[in-house]
Design a protein around this motif. Structure first.
Motif, PDB file in Angstrom:
ATOM      1  N   PRO A  47       0.811  -1.230   0.000  1.00 50.24           N
ATOM      2  CA  PRO A  47       0.000   0.000   0.000  1.00 50.24           C
ATOM      3  C   PRO A  47       0.840   1.274   0.000  1.00 50.24           C
ATOM      4  O   PRO A  47       0.536   2.224  -0.730  1.00 50.24           O
ATOM      5  N   GLU A  48       1.915   1.291   0.797  1.00 48.36           N
ATOM      6  CA  GLU A  48       2.748   2.483   0.857  1.00 48.36           C
ATOM      7  C   GLU A  48       3.527   2.676  -0.437  1.00 48.36           C
ATOM      8  O   GLU A  48       3.711   3.809  -0.903  1.00 48.36           O
ATOM      9  N   LEU A  49       3.986   1.594  -1.054  1.00 49.83           N
ATOM     10  CA  LEU A  49       4.705   1.696  -2.333  1.00 49.83           C
ATOM     11  C   LEU A  49       3.811   2.305  -3.399  1.00 49.83           C
ATOM     12  O   LEU A  49       4.241   3.181  -4.172  1.00 49.83           O
ATOM     13  N   VAL A  50       2.580   1.837  -3.486  1.00 46.95           N
ATOM     14  CA  VAL A  50       1.648   2.351  -4.490  1.00 46.95           C
ATOM     15  C   VAL A  50       1.335   3.820  -4.223  1.00 46.95           C
ATOM     16  O   VAL A  50       1.325   4.647  -5.137  1.00 46.95           O
ATOM     17  N   ARG A  51       1.097   4.158  -2.964  1.00 42.49           N
ATOM     18  CA  ARG A  51       0.776   5.543  -2.617  1.00 42.49           C
ATOM     19  C   ARG A  51       1.917   6.478  -2.972  1.00 42.49           C
ATOM     20  O   ARG A  51       1.699   7.549  -3.552  1.00 42.49           O
ATOM     21  N   ARG A  52       3.154   6.066  -2.655  1.00 48.04           N
ATOM     22  CA  ARG A  52       4.311   6.936  -2.868  1.00 48.04           C
ATOM     23  C   ARG A  52       4.548   7.204  -4.352  1.00 48.04           C
ATOM     24  O   ARG A  52       5.046   8.273  -4.724  1.00 48.04           O
ATOM     25  N   ALA A  53       4.203   6.237  -5.197  1.00 49.42           N
ATOM     26  CA  ALA A  53       4.423   6.416  -6.634  1.00 49.42           C
ATOM     27  C   ALA A  53       3.222   7.036  -7.334  1.00 49.42           C
ATOM     28  O   ALA A  53       3.190   7.111  -8.557  1.00 49.42           O
ATOM     29  N   GLY A  54       2.240   7.456  -6.554  1.00 45.82           N
ATOM     30  CA  GLY A  54       1.113   8.182  -7.137  1.00 45.82           C
ATOM     31  C   GLY A  54       0.062   7.300  -7.765  1.00 45.82           C
ATOM     32  O   GLY A  54      -0.660   7.748  -8.665  1.00 45.82           O
ATOM     33  N   GLY A  55      -0.056   6.076  -7.290  1.00 45.69           N
ATOM     34  CA  GLY A  55      -1.033   5.160  -7.870  1.00 45.69           C
ATOM     35  C   GLY A  55      -2.195   4.886  -6.956  1.00 45.69           C
ATOM     36  O   GLY A  55      -2.199   5.251  -5.787  1.00 45.69           O
ATOM     37  N   ARG A  56      -3.217   4.264  -7.532  1.00 47.18           N
ATOM     38  CA  ARG A  56      -4.359   3.816  -6.762  1.00 47.18           C
ATOM     39  C   ARG A  56      -4.608   2.353  -7.123  1.00 47.18           C
ATOM     40  O   ARG A  56      -4.226   1.900  -8.185  1.00 47.18           O
ATOM     41  N   GLY A  57      -5.279   1.639  -6.273  1.00 47.37           N
ATOM     42  CA  GLY A  57      -5.571   0.248  -6.581  1.00 47.37           C
ATOM     43  C   GLY A  57      -6.256  -0.425  -5.418  1.00 47.37           C
ATOM     44  O   GLY A  57      -6.349   0.123  -4.312  1.00 47.37           O
ATOM     45  N   ASP A  58      -6.755  -1.597  -5.684  1.00 45.46           N
ATOM     46  CA  ASP A  58      -7.467  -2.350  -4.658  1.00 45.46           C
ATOM     47  C   ASP A  58      -6.530  -3.096  -3.728  1.00 45.46           C
ATOM     48  O   ASP A  58      -6.963  -3.654  -2.724  1.00 45.46           O
ATOM     49  N   GLY A  59      -5.252  -3.153  -4.062  1.00 47.51           N
ATOM     50  CA  GLY A  59      -4.309  -3.887  -3.240  1.00 47.51           C
ATOM     51  C   GLY A  59      -4.414  -5.381  -3.461  1.00 47.51           C
ATOM     52  O   GLY A  59      -5.038  -5.845  -4.423  1.00 47.51           O
ATOM     53  N   PRO A  60      -3.809  -6.166  -2.577  1.00 50.10           N
ATOM     54  CA  PRO A  60      -3.842  -7.621  -2.730  1.00 50.10           C
ATOM     55  C   PRO A  60      -5.271  -8.141  -2.665  1.00 50.10           C
ATOM     56  O   PRO A  60      -6.144  -7.522  -2.030  1.00 50.10           O
ATOM     57  N   PRO A  61      -5.552  -9.278  -3.292  1.00 47.50           N
ATOM     58  CA  PRO A  61      -6.901  -9.850  -3.199  1.00 47.50           C
ATOM     59  C   PRO A  61      -7.202 -10.262  -1.766  1.00 47.50           C
ATOM     60  O   PRO A  61      -6.287 -10.556  -0.983  1.00 47.50           O
ATOM     61  N   PRO A  62      -8.461 -10.293  -1.390  1.00 50.82           N
ATOM     62  CA  PRO A  62      -8.807 -10.683  -0.013  1.00 50.82           C
ATOM     63  C   PRO A  62      -8.375 -12.114   0.277  1.00 50.82           C
ATOM     64  O   PRO A  62      -8.286 -12.963  -0.623  1.00 50.82           O
ATOM     65  N   VAL A  63      -8.139 -12.375   1.551  1.00 46.23           N
ATOM     66  CA  VAL A  63      -7.660 -13.687   1.978  1.00 46.23           C
ATOM     67  C   VAL A  63      -8.628 -14.792   1.559  1.00 46.23           C
ATOM     68  O   VAL A  63      -8.213 -15.876   1.132  1.00 46.23           O
ATOM     69  N   ASP A  64      -9.948 -14.515   1.645  1.00 41.14           N
ATOM     70  CA  ASP A  64     -10.903 -15.573   1.317  1.00 41.14           C
ATOM     71  C   ASP A  64     -10.866 -15.952  -0.160  1.00 41.14           C
ATOM     72  O   ASP A  64     -11.193 -17.090  -0.530  1.00 41.14           O
ATOM     73  N   GLN A  65     -10.425 -15.022  -1.031  1.00 48.02           N
ATOM     74  CA  GLN A  65     -10.285 -15.362  -2.447  1.00 48.02           C
ATOM     75  C   GLN A  65      -9.155 -16.384  -2.644  1.00 48.02           C
ATOM     76  O   GLN A  65      -9.279 -17.321  -3.442  1.00 48.02           O
ATOM     77  N   ILE A  66      -8.063 -16.209  -1.917  1.00 46.61           N
ATOM     78  CA  ILE A  66      -6.941 -17.146  -2.026  1.00 46.61           C
ATOM     79  C   ILE A  66      -7.308 -18.479  -1.376  1.00 46.61           C
ATOM     80  O   ILE A  66      -6.953 -19.548  -1.888  1.00 46.61           O
ATOM     81  N   GLU A  67      -8.041 -18.422  -0.273  1.00 46.19           N
ATOM     82  CA  GLU A  67      -8.499 -19.668   0.351  1.00 46.19           C
ATOM     83  C   GLU A  67      -9.403 -20.439  -0.596  1.00 46.19           C
ATOM     84  O   GLU A  67      -9.346 -21.680  -0.663  1.00 46.19           O
ATOM     85  N   ALA A  68     -10.228 -19.722  -1.370  1.00 43.38           N
ATOM     86  CA  ALA A  68     -11.110 -20.375  -2.339  1.00 43.38           C
ATOM     87  C   ALA A  68     -10.294 -21.037  -3.452  1.00 43.38           C
ATOM     88  O   ALA A  68     -10.660 -22.119  -3.943  1.00 43.38           O
ATOM     89  N   GLU A  69      -9.181 -20.386  -3.866  1.00 34.95           N
ATOM     90  CA  GLU A  69      -8.328 -20.991  -4.890  1.00 34.95           C
ATOM     91  C   GLU A  69      -7.683 -22.277  -4.366  1.00 34.95           C
ATOM     92  O   GLU A  69      -7.606 -23.285  -5.068  1.00 34.95           O
ATOM     93  N   TYR A  70      -7.207 -22.236  -3.120  1.00 36.91           N
ATOM     94  CA  TYR A  70      -6.673 -23.455  -2.490  1.00 36.91           C
ATOM     95  C   TYR A  70      -7.730 -24.562  -2.470  1.00 36.91           C
ATOM     96  O   TYR A  70      -7.450 -25.716  -2.796  1.00 36.91           O
TER      97      TYR A  70
END
Length: 364
Positions: A47-70
């Protein structure tokens, strides 16, 4: 040198989550690991890397999305391999960039044996399919694992020839995406006797953008790539180009100039590919081969500041153009150390303001 300690389950989970993060491709993934040493720390820093470079985004996918992939992988008996796992194939780990994660079905040890890719036209001649099947059979009997993409034509014939001794099918969609459907019986045989592999999530359906990534894995797993039949504008020639970029050897089976499917292999021969009429041509070439390209140079970020100066980030951004530019050239123009420029490029890519490319290149 002793092998690195095994990754914890928390770190393996974090690596899958980092790999599924928007704007984190294979190049960015590897550089984040180089800079932060673990995916867990990289996720905290994002989050801090994206903010410092002037970007926006949703960040990493939620944990439950990765649990669903597993969970989806567990349901079909698939195994997840992340970069850094002991089971991750060494030749693929030495490519630039390496796929961050692989889902597999079947015998994963096949990917660590000497592999050779056999690829070619989907609409292949009967003669071309016979050559591919015979070559794959010879290669398998000589101790090689045959790698291909489970497409119609040459790919399917190569898998069929290599099935008794071991074959690896690399898919564009998830490992459960049987495409084309008429290869369903062959797919089931490979699950039982060989290995299916993909970097896409389980359940994903292949799209056009997935096939160049699939082709890079085909060539990356292999000591060499044999092209049997292919037109000049084809995925098989893309695989051959990727193989050459990765330091692999490219073989081509010559064909009649009257058949447009021979134009691809014949053009490769003009460009210096190794003529292949049978196993002896491959064995002769390998008897004089150098080893596969070793992994890349030392960590780019060694000595780089923990926090990149905002002015340097903007200076590097101003130097970028749509044309890919070498990282060291950007460092010279910015009058800054290579490590600091690499860190600035990493942050710009996470903010969606730059694209990191293989070979140390970057562009807008």
């Amino acid at each position: 040198m002793s092998p690195p300690p095994p990754l914890s389950e928390a770190e393996r989970f974090a690596r899958l989550r980092l790999a599924r993060t928007d704007r984190v491709g294979p190049v960015t993934f590897r550089q984040l690991l180089d800079r932060y040493e673990t995916a867990e720390r990289a996720l905290e820093a994002l989050p801090e890397l994206v903010r410092r470079a002037g970007g926006r985004g949703d960040g990493p996918p939620p944990v439950d999305q990765i649990e669903a992939e597993y969970a989806a992988g567990d349901r079909i008996g698939a195994q997840l391999i992340v970069l850094g796992d002991a089971a991750y194939p060494e030749p693929l780990a030495a490519t630039d960039p390496s796929p961050p994660v692989l889902w597999t079905l079947g015998d994963v040890s096949l990917m660590s044996r000497p592999c050779i890719a056999v690829v070619g036209a989907r609409i292949a001649s009967a003669g071309g399919q016979r050559i591919a099947r015979g070559l794959a059979q010879q290669l398998g009997e000589a101790g090689h694992v045959v790698v291909s993409g489970l497409a119609r034509g040459i790919d399917g014939a190569a898998h069929a020839g290599g099935l008794p001794t071991g074959t690896v099918a690399v898919l564009g969609g998830g490992v459960d995406d049987v495409y084309p459907p008429d290869n369903a019986d062959l797919y089931r045989q490979i699950v039982e006797q060989g290995c299916i592999v993909s970097e896409s999530p389980v359940g994903a359906r292949a799209q056009a953008k997935d096939f160049p990534r699939r082709n890079r894995i085909i060539s990356g797993l292999s000591r060499g790539v044999i092209v049997v039949e292919a037109e000049l504008r084809s995925g098989s020639l893309i695989t051959a180009r990727l193989a050459a970029e990765q330091g692999r050897d490219v073989f081509a089976v010559p064909g009649s100039p009257l058949d447009p499917r021979s134009r691809g292999p014949n053009e490769l021969l003009r460009q210096g590919a190794i003529l292949c009429e049978g196993l002896e041509d491959v064995e002769r070439a390998f008897s004089t081969l150098r080893t596969l390209r070793e992994p890349g140079p030392d960590n780019l970020f060694r000595g780089a500041p923990d926090e990149v100066d905002q002015a340097l980030i903007e200076r590097v951004a101003d130097l970028l153009s749509p044309t890919p530019t070498p990282r060291d050239e950007l460092a010279r123009a910015a009058k800054a150390p290579i490590g600091a420029v690499a860190a600035a490029l990493l942050e710009l890519s996470l903010a969606g303001r730059a694209t990191l490319l293989p070979g140390g290149l970057a562009s807008l």
